[in-house]
Design an enzyme around this catalytic site. Sequence first.
Site, PDB file in Angstrom:
ATOM      1  CE1 TYR A  48       6.899 -50.395  47.004  1.00 32.44           C
ATOM      2  CE2 TYR A  48       7.369 -48.020  46.812  1.00 32.44           C
ATOM      3  CZ  TYR A  48       6.709 -48.988  46.374  1.00 32.44           C
ATOM      4  OH  TYR A  48       5.864 -48.948  45.568  1.00 32.44           O
ATOM      5  CG  ASP A  62       5.736 -43.618  38.136  1.00 33.15           C
ATOM      6  OD1 ASP A  62       5.893 -44.644  37.494  1.00 33.15           O
ATOM      7  OD2 ASP A  62       5.255 -43.530  39.265  1.00 33.15           O
ATOM      8  CG  ASP A  89       5.596 -49.784  41.811  1.00 38.33           C
ATOM      9  OD1 ASP A  89       4.815 -50.323  41.492  1.00 38.33           O
ATOM     10  OD2 ASP A  89       5.576 -48.384  41.878  1.00 38.33           O
ATOM     11  CG  ASP A  91       4.878 -49.802  37.165  1.00 43.58           C
ATOM     12  OD1 ASP A  91       4.750 -49.094  38.419  1.00 43.58           O
ATOM     13  OD2 ASP A  91       5.560 -49.468  36.443  1.00 43.58           O
ATOM     14  CG  HIS A 116       2.515 -52.501  45.107  1.00 43.28           C
ATOM     15  ND1 HIS A 116       2.139 -51.736  44.015  1.00 43.28           N
ATOM     16  CD2 HIS A 116       3.550 -51.686  45.648  1.00 43.28           C
ATOM     17  CE1 HIS A 116       3.135 -50.503  44.042  1.00 43.28           C
ATOM     18  NE2 HIS A 116       3.851 -50.972  45.014  1.00 43.28           N
ATOM     19  CD  GLU A 118      -0.099 -49.199  39.315  1.00 46.59           C
ATOM     20  OE1 GLU A 118      -0.090 -48.311  38.383  1.00 46.59           O
ATOM     21  OE2 GLU A 118       0.746 -49.399  40.029  1.00 46.59           O
ATOM     22  CB  CYS A 126       2.842 -40.499  39.129  1.00 42.25           C
ATOM     23  SG  CYS A 126       3.077 -40.290  40.956  1.00 42.25           S
ATOM     24  NE  ARG A 161      -0.892 -47.697  42.862  1.00 48.56           N
ATOM     25  CZ  ARG A 161      -0.032 -46.846  42.456  1.00 48.56           C
ATOM     26  NH1 ARG A 161       1.280 -47.074  42.941  1.00 48.56           N
ATOM     27  NH2 ARG A 161      -0.165 -45.783  41.819  1.00 48.56           N
ATOM     28  CD  GLU A 191      -1.301 -44.016  45.654  1.00 40.92           C
ATOM     29  OE1 GLU A 191      -1.394 -43.617  47.090  1.00 40.92           O
ATOM     30  OE2 GLU A 191      -0.081 -44.084  45.010  1.00 40.92           O
ATOM     31  CG  ASN A 213       2.168 -44.213  48.776  1.00 36.55           C
ATOM     32  OD1 ASN A 213       3.301 -44.262  49.034  1.00 36.55           O
ATOM     33  ND2 ASN A 213       1.935 -43.978  47.520  1.00 36.55           N
TER      34      ASN A 213
END
Length: 306
Positions: A48, A62, A89, A91, A116, A118, A126, A161, A191, A213
């Site tokens: 990942y 983040d 990731d 974002d 992914h 989100e 984060c 996500r 998440e 996660n």
Amino acid sequence: MLHAAKTASQKRQALRSALASGDLQRFVGAFTPLSTSLVAGGGFEGVYVSGAVVSAELGLPDIGLTTLTEVAQRAAQVARTTDLPVLVDADTGFGEPMNVARTVQVMEDAGVAGLHLEDQVNPKRCGHLDGKQVVDTATAAQRIAAAVRARRDPDLLVMARSDARAVEGLDAAVERLKAYVDAGADAVFPEAMLTLADYERVVAAVDVPVLANLTEFGKAPLFTHAQLAEVGVRIALHPVSLLRTAMGAVERALDALATTGTLEGEVPSMLTRARLYELIDYAGYSDFDADVFTFEVPDGTRGVQA
């Protein structure tokens, strides 16, 4: 040596086959390309690239400060070093639908097996910090649809996500994930789930693989792989674990050096030179180099026809 033996296409197909098998896939965050060798050597199924790790390596929080270029560059470096499938990731896609489309194609070129996206507002923060905000369901679904439409390799895994669990509650998060699957998501990432029952609820609601996660110091408990497999989760993700472990060791070593003036006491816990060379495959490079420089050039006059 140099690059992974498997092509990006082969790794994407392998990820899809693994998810279709029903077995739990264990993905570990690589905080450097070198660490992928350790992940593979440990028998894990995937690697990942965490947005939180990329930002931390750059000395940034983040909170959406990293760029597509920075994340894609690290994703390409990681994917180059491993035959395991790499999940990245992405974002919020670094913008709205057209930006999402470009993100997908840039990540395809980087060689990842999946990414992914989100449903947080842009810029995001984060997933385990308070004060998150999510866009409306239609906007988030549009991001997923754009990603699916933009991919050139149909085997690239597009994962949705949702951070809505902490903002709108579990029911809303489940409805959102169902909408994202309808928009074309191949897998989902709920998440900050708080219980195994939460995951079980998501698994029952969608007909695509579900990711859990497992980040230390977060809102969600650190469930075991066996517990997650029991409720139907298909990907167990450890996104920042290696970075935290490594930086903890670095800090302890620096403390020892400042206190004692030597790292002699830390040497037994260090990666040895021999093991480092093994991970980098020095022997393979040496063999290749020797073959190049000991090659005998044939006589150019032989077999030449006038």
